[in-house]
Write an enzyme that holds these catalytic residues in place. Structure first.
Site, PDB file in Angstrom:
ATOM      1  N   THR A  13       0.845  -1.148  -0.138  1.00  0.00           N
ATOM      2  CA  THR A  13       0.110   0.015   0.110  1.00  0.00           C
ATOM      3  C   THR A  13       0.777   1.260   0.026  1.00  0.00           C
ATOM      4  O   THR A  13       0.626   1.948  -0.739  1.00  0.00           O
ATOM      5  CB  THR A  13      -0.916  -0.038   1.169  1.00  0.00           C
ATOM      6  N   ILE A  14       1.673   1.315   0.805  1.00  0.00           N
ATOM      7  CA  ILE A  14       2.603   2.620   0.985  1.00  0.00           C
ATOM      8  C   ILE A  14       3.829   2.502   0.015  1.00  0.00           C
ATOM      9  O   ILE A  14       3.869   3.720  -0.652  1.00  0.00           O
ATOM     10  CB  ILE A  14       3.233   2.600   2.533  1.00  0.00           C
ATOM     11  N   GLY A 114       4.991   1.842  11.084  1.00  0.00           N
ATOM     12  CA  GLY A 114       4.927   0.553  11.802  1.00  0.00           C
ATOM     13  C   GLY A 114       6.084  -0.098  12.755  1.00  0.00           C
ATOM     14  O   GLY A 114       5.978  -1.024  13.434  1.00  0.00           O
ATOM     15  N   SER A 143       3.147   7.797  11.753  1.00  0.00           N
ATOM     16  CA  SER A 143       2.082   6.923  11.237  1.00  0.00           C
ATOM     17  C   SER A 143       1.058   7.999  10.383  1.00  0.00           C
ATOM     18  O   SER A 143       1.334   9.187  10.488  1.00  0.00           O
ATOM     19  CB  SER A 143       1.494   6.256  12.230  1.00  0.00           C
ATOM     20  N   CYS A 144       0.175   7.203   9.695  1.00  0.00           N
ATOM     21  CA  CYS A 144      -0.597   8.122   8.879  1.00  0.00           C
ATOM     22  C   CYS A 144      -1.265   9.081   9.650  1.00  0.00           C
ATOM     23  O   CYS A 144      -1.332  10.427   9.418  1.00  0.00           O
ATOM     24  CB  CYS A 144      -1.501   7.066   8.129  1.00  0.00           C
ATOM     25  N   ASN A 145      -1.930   8.739  10.970  1.00  0.00           N
ATOM     26  CA  ASN A 145      -2.960   9.684  11.705  1.00  0.00           C
ATOM     27  C   ASN A 145      -1.959  10.766  12.284  1.00  0.00           C
ATOM     28  O   ASN A 145      -2.091  11.748  12.122  1.00  0.00           O
ATOM     29  CB  ASN A 145      -3.344   8.668  12.910  1.00  0.00           C
ATOM     30  N   HIS A 220     -11.953   3.629   4.116  1.00  0.00           N
ATOM     31  CA  HIS A 220     -11.434   4.875   3.467  1.00  0.00           C
ATOM     32  C   HIS A 220     -11.354   6.179   4.252  1.00  0.00           C
ATOM     33  O   HIS A 220     -11.806   7.005   4.421  1.00  0.00           O
ATOM     34  CB  HIS A 220     -12.347   5.436   2.498  1.00  0.00           C
ATOM     35  N   GLN A 303      -5.168   7.671   4.670  1.00  0.00           N
ATOM     36  CA  GLN A 303      -4.060   6.944   5.478  1.00  0.00           C
ATOM     37  C   GLN A 303      -3.052   6.302   4.204  1.00  0.00           C
ATOM     38  O   GLN A 303      -2.168   5.999   4.775  1.00  0.00           O
ATOM     39  CB  GLN A 303      -4.558   5.750   6.001  1.00  0.00           C
TER      40      GLN A 303
END
Ligand code: NAD
Length: 339
Positions: A13-14, A114, A143-145, A220, A303
Site C-alpha cells: 500500500t505505502i 509500523g 504513522s498516517c494519523n 477509506h 491513510q
C-alpha cells in the site's frame, strides 16, 4: 545536478505510493523497487508494463515471480549497491531486520510508522522537525494519523503557540482490499493514551497531548477530532486563514457536499488522482468551534497517501538536499502537485 538514487523496499500500500512519489520528484531518481512475492500490486505493475525495475528480496522466490510472468532485474543486494537511500515500506517489523543489510552497505534509510522508534536516529515530520533529520542515517516517519495530526497542530502552533491537545481518532480498520481483519461490523476502543498522542509529544515535546482511539469497520480514511488549547486566543477566521495557507491541508465544507471520509475519497477519484489518493489532510470548516478557551475541529486522514510527502521531505533532510525546512517541503509540494 547529480540526482540521489532511491530504492523502495516493500511494494505494498505505502511502497507503491512512495515509488510514484519519488518518480515525480524531478531532483531524485527511482532506481527500483523490491518485494518478495507475486502480490497483486506486482501483477498490476507488470500489466502496466513494468514502469519500475523489480528486485527480489528473497532470492529463492525469483522463480515464483518469474512463473507469474513478472520480470525480475536482480536481488535486493543488487539494488542496494546502486542507491544512496532506501525507503523501507515493508510490513511492520521487517524494516528493523532489513536495517542490518542497509548498514552493511552504508546506506541511509527511511522507515515507516509500523517500525519501533528505536529503528531510527530521528522520528521525523517534514513540517514539525525537518532540521532534526538533517544528515541523519536512519529516519522514521510518523504513522498516517500522526502525520496528519501533526500537520494541523504544527500549523496552529507556529501561528499562536499550542499548549495542549486532546484527540479522538476514529480509525479505519483496514485498507481497501484487505481481508486479514475479517468482515467486521463492530467498533473497538483502545486503551488511552493512543500512540499518536505520545508520538506527537515525541516530535513536539512542548505540546501536552493525549487521546483515545476507536477502530471502525471502514477503509477509506480516518477522522480525528481535536480539542486544542492555544497559548493565545485565536478566532475561527484566523484558524481558517492558517489552514488555508498550508499546502498540505485542504479546507472543505459540509455545505459543499463534503459530508465525511467517503466524500473525500470519491472527490480524489473524481480529480483523477491515481488510486483515489489524496496527499492533503482535510479540515471541515464547519467543525471549527470554540470550547471555552479551547478550539475544536475535525480532520480527515487519507491513510494510504498522507505519509508520502513527509517521506519525500525525509529524503531531502537525510541527504541534506535542502538545509531549510520550508525550502525542502516547498520543493516536495511542487513536484507532488500541491498548491
Ligand atoms: P503492506 O502489507 O501493504 O505492504 C508491505 C509489502 O512489503 C508487501 O508487498 C510485502 O510483500 C512486502 N515485504 C514483506 N517482507 C519483505 C521483505 N523482507 N523485503 C521486501 N518486501 C517485503 O503494508 P503497508 O500497509 O504498505 O505498510 C508498510 C509500512 O507503512 C508499515 O510500517 C505500516 O505501519 C506503514 N503505514 C501504513 C499505512 C497504511 O494505511 N497502510 C499508513 C502509514 C504507514
Amino acid at each position: 545536478m547529480i540526482k540521489p538514487k532511491v530504492a523502495v523496499v516493500g511494494y505494498g500500500t505505502i511502497g507503491q505510493r512512495l515509488a510514484d512519489g519519488v518518480a515525480r520528484q524531478k531532483d531524485m531518481e527511482l532506481v527500483g523497487i523490491a518485494d518478495v512475492a507475486p502480490t497483486l500490486a506486482l501483477r498490476a505493475l507488470k500489466e502496466k508494463g513494468m514502469p519500475y525495475d523489480l528486485y527480489c528480496a528473497i532470492p529463492d522466490n525469483i522463480s515464483l515471480l518469474e512463473k507469474a510472468g513478472i520480470p525480475v532485474t536482480g536481488t535486493l543486494d543488487d539494488l542496494l549497491k546502486k542507491v544512496d537511500i532506501v525507503l523501507d515500506a515493508t510490513s511492520a517489523g521487517i524494516g528493523q531486520k532489513n536495517k542490518e543489510t542497509y548498514e552493511k552497505y552504508g546506506l541511509k534509510a527511511i522507515f515507516q510508522g509500523g517500525e519501533k522508534n528505536e529503528v531510527a536516529d530521528v522520528f521525523f515530520h517534514g513540517y514539525a522537525n525537518y532540521e532534526k533529520g538533517l544528515g541523519k542515517q536512519f529516519l522514521k516517519l510518523t504513522s498516517c494519523n500522526t502525520t496528519g495530526l501533526i500537520r494541523a497542530v504544527d500549523c496552529l502552533d507556529r501561528a499562536v503557540g499550542m499548549e495542549k491537545v486532546a484527540i479522538t481518532i476514529i480509525r479505519r480498520v483496514a485498507d481497501p482490499g484487505d481481508y486479514h481483519r475479517g468482515l467486521t461490523n463492530a467498533l473497538q476502543v483502545d486503551k488511552a493514551p493512543s500512540h499518536q498522542a505520545l508520538d506527537l509529544m515525541t516530535i513536539m515535546p512542548h505540546v501536552n497531548a493525549t487521546g483515545i482511539l476507536v477502530h471502525t469497520p471502514v477503509t477509506h480514511g480516518h477522522i480525528i477530532t481535536l480539542v486544542a488549547t492555544p497559548k493565545k486566543k485565536i478566532t475561527k477566521e484566523e484558524i481558517l486563514a492558517q489552514f488555508n495557507k498550508h499546502p498540505r491541508i485542504r479546507v472543505v465544507r459540509l455545505a459543499d457536499g463534503f459530508l465525511g471520509n467517503a466524500s473525500l475519497f470519491k472527490y480524489a477519484r473524481d480529480l483523477g488522482n491515481p488510486r483515489g489518493d489524496m496527499y492533503e489532510i482535510a479540515v471541515w470548516e464547519e467543525t471549527i468551534v470554540p470550547s471555552g478557551n479551547d478550539i475544536m475541529f475535525a480532520i480527515n486522514i487519507p491513510q494510504e497517501a498522507v505519509v508520502i510527502p513527509e517521506t519525500m521531505d525525509a529524503i531531502r533532510a537525510s541527504l541534506e538536499m535542502q538545509k531549510d525546512r520550508l525550502g525542502a517541503v516547498g520543493i516536495t509540494n511542487k513536484y507532488l502537485g500541491m498548491k
